[in-house]
Design a protein around this motif. Structure first.
Motif, mmCIF file in Angstrom:
data_model
loop_
_atom_site.group_PDB
_atom_site.id
_atom_site.type_symbol
_atom_site.label_atom_id
_atom_site.label_comp_id
_atom_site.label_asym_id
_atom_site.label_seq_id
_atom_site.Cartn_x
_atom_site.Cartn_y
_atom_site.Cartn_z
ATOM 1 N N HIS A 1 0.817 -1.213 0.000
ATOM 2 C CA HIS A 1 0.000 0.000 0.000
ATOM 3 C C HIS A 1 0.855 1.268 0.000
ATOM 4 O O HIS A 1 0.297 2.379 0.051
ATOM 5 C CB HIS A 1 -0.927 0.015 1.213
ATOM 6 C CG HIS A 1 -1.870 -1.148 1.259
ATOM 7 N ND1 HIS A 1 -2.901 -1.307 0.364
ATOM 8 C CD2 HIS A 1 -1.915 -2.226 2.086
ATOM 9 C CE1 HIS A 1 -3.561 -2.422 0.633
ATOM 10 N NE2 HIS A 1 -2.991 -2.996 1.672
ATOM 11 N N VAL A 2 2.162 1.121 -0.034
ATOM 12 C CA VAL A 2 3.062 2.276 -0.022
ATOM 13 C C VAL A 2 3.787 2.331 -1.364
ATOM 14 O O VAL A 2 4.646 1.508 -1.645
ATOM 15 C CB VAL A 2 4.090 2.172 1.128
ATOM 16 C CG1 VAL A 2 5.009 3.383 1.122
ATOM 17 C CG2 VAL A 2 3.390 2.033 2.462
ATOM 18 N N ARG A 3 3.422 3.291 -2.173
ATOM 19 C CA ARG A 3 4.016 3.435 -3.496
ATOM 20 C C ARG A 3 4.463 4.879 -3.698
ATOM 21 O O ARG A 3 3.743 5.815 -3.347
ATOM 22 C CB ARG A 3 3.002 3.050 -4.583
ATOM 23 C CG ARG A 3 2.628 1.561 -4.568
ATOM 24 C CD ARG A 3 3.772 0.717 -5.084
ATOM 25 N NE ARG A 3 3.454 -0.702 -5.067
ATOM 26 C CZ ARG A 3 3.857 -1.556 -4.144
ATOM 27 N NH1 ARG A 3 4.595 -1.102 -3.142
ATOM 28 N NH2 ARG A 3 3.561 -2.836 -4.210
ATOM 29 N N VAL B 1 10.488 5.019 -11.428
ATOM 30 C CA VAL B 1 10.435 3.556 -11.477
ATOM 31 C C VAL B 1 11.660 2.958 -10.781
ATOM 32 O O VAL B 1 11.548 2.005 -10.006
ATOM 33 C CB VAL B 1 10.348 3.068 -12.932
ATOM 34 C CG1 VAL B 1 10.556 1.560 -13.015
ATOM 35 C CG2 VAL B 1 8.995 3.430 -13.537
ATOM 36 N N CYS B 2 12.833 3.514 -11.050
ATOM 37 C CA CYS B 2 14.063 2.997 -10.430
ATOM 38 C C CYS B 2 14.060 3.233 -8.924
ATOM 39 O O CYS B 2 14.544 2.390 -8.161
ATOM 40 C CB CYS B 2 15.286 3.652 -11.073
ATOM 41 S SG CYS B 2 15.533 3.189 -12.803
ATOM 42 N N ALA B 3 13.506 4.371 -8.487
ATOM 43 C CA ALA B 3 13.429 4.647 -7.048
ATOM 44 C C ALA B 3 12.490 3.660 -6.358
ATOM 45 O O ALA B 3 12.783 3.164 -5.262
ATOM 46 C CB ALA B 3 12.955 6.081 -6.813
ATOM 47 N N GLN B 4 11.354 3.348 -6.982
ATOM 48 C CA GLN B 4 10.428 2.362 -6.410
ATOM 49 C C GLN B 4 11.061 0.978 -6.386
ATOM 50 O O GLN B 4 10.925 0.230 -5.416
ATOM 51 C CB GLN B 4 9.131 2.334 -7.224
ATOM 52 C CG GLN B 4 8.071 1.384 -6.676
ATOM 53 C CD GLN B 4 7.522 1.833 -5.331
ATOM 54 O OE1 GLN B 4 6.952 2.913 -5.223
ATOM 55 N NE2 GLN B 4 7.711 1.016 -4.302
ATOM 56 N N SER B 5 11.762 0.643 -7.464
ATOM 57 C CA SER B 5 12.444 -0.647 -7.524
ATOM 58 C C SER B 5 13.516 -0.746 -6.438
ATOM 59 O O SER B 5 13.661 -1.784 -5.789
ATOM 60 C CB SER B 5 13.077 -0.829 -8.909
ATOM 61 O OG SER B 5 13.746 -2.064 -9.009
#
Length: 277
Positions: free
Chosen positions: A21-23, A168-172
């Motif tokens: 739930h944390v994106r 995207v890279c930070a989330q990954s």
């Protein structure tokens, strides 16, 4: 795998249930685009990440469950299922980032990676969940080093990225750090019963596996690493130091270090992970 429930299973289950739930907010509308010079290598790496993260690993859940003759550790199975779901979510984000650009033709490295994955899948299934988790951990450590390069501000390094790819890279980076910590803690428990000789052999096997994976990434992503402002030597040193830090905690030389780590898992089952990545 062990029959009894792992002391850390419920902590990691709570972590993954919360993490879904944390994106991070990704700015897909940003007008900044990839430089023409770096577009091919950047998209090639993103497509390789998409392929790896989106691979079907449902067999890992079945293999883990069948490893218990008695009642399985349901919390651990749920952790694995949620980790795989998070990886598939990341694969979707990588696909969206790649889709922002026209990609005529195909990346040769992607076909080689697919062929290698298909050839090694029967062997990985035969070697079991512990070997698969080891491969996933080693791959994650290298991918984390690459993701850190991709999240650096363009003002600090060369090779401008658009905000979507950086997001995207930070989330990954965020998700895969927790994945790697989870797998490292679990493998610490898996290797705990090894005697001194077997433990040291496992250390050298893991070193050899990591060296081969790292060499492949450096050879195939040398241009991207250079465009992000880092030499191949610096990238290897950073990645290797990260790996050695995890290895020293996961398969330590000294038995008292291992007992201290296992004791911490038993005595403080809900404390944050101490694996440094």
């Amino acid at each position: 795998m062990r029959r009894l429930e792992w002391s850390r299973s419920r902590y990691w289950l709570c972590h993954f249930l919360h993490s879904r739930h944390v994106r991070l907010r990704i700015d897909w509308a940003d007008g900044q685009r990839l430089d023409e010079a770096s577009r091919a290598v950047t998209l090639g790496w993103l497509r390789r990440q998409q392929e790896h993260l989106g691979a079907d690993r449902s067999w890992l859940l079945a293999a883990t469950a069948s490893a218990w003759p008695g009642t399985p550790d349901h919390a651990l199975l749920q952790c694995l299922r949620l980790m795989i779901k998070e990886q598939q979510h990341l694969a979707g984000l990588h696909a969206r980032a790649v889709g922002r650009y026209p990609t005529p033709g195909s990346w040769r490295g992607l076909h080689l990676a697919r062929r290698w994955a298909d050839l090694t899948l029967p062997m990985r299934r035969w070697l079991g969940p512990r070997f698969e988790l080891s491969i996933l951990l080693l791959t994650s450590l290298i991918d984390l080093s690459m993701a850190r390069l991709m999240t650096v501000s363009p003002q600090e390094k060369s090779g401008t990225l658009d905000a979507g790819i950086q997001g995207v890279c930070a989330q990954s980076l965020r998700d895969r750090q927790s994945h790697a910590a989870f797998m490292a803690e679990r493998l610490t428990q898996e290797f705990a019963d090894f005697n001194f000789v077997r433990r040291n052999l496992r250390r050298w096997r893991l070193r050899g596996m990591f060296a081969m994976l790292l060499a492949w990434v450096v050879l195939t992503q040398a241009r991207l690493i250079g465009e992000r402002g880092l030499s191949q030597r610096e990238f290897v040193i950073r990645s290797w130091n990260s790996f050695e830090g995890v290895l020293e905690r996961m398969v330590p030389y000294r038995r008292d270090s291992l007992l201290a780590t296992l004791g911490a898992q038993e005595d403080e089952p809900y404390e944050a992970s101490r694996v440094s990545l």
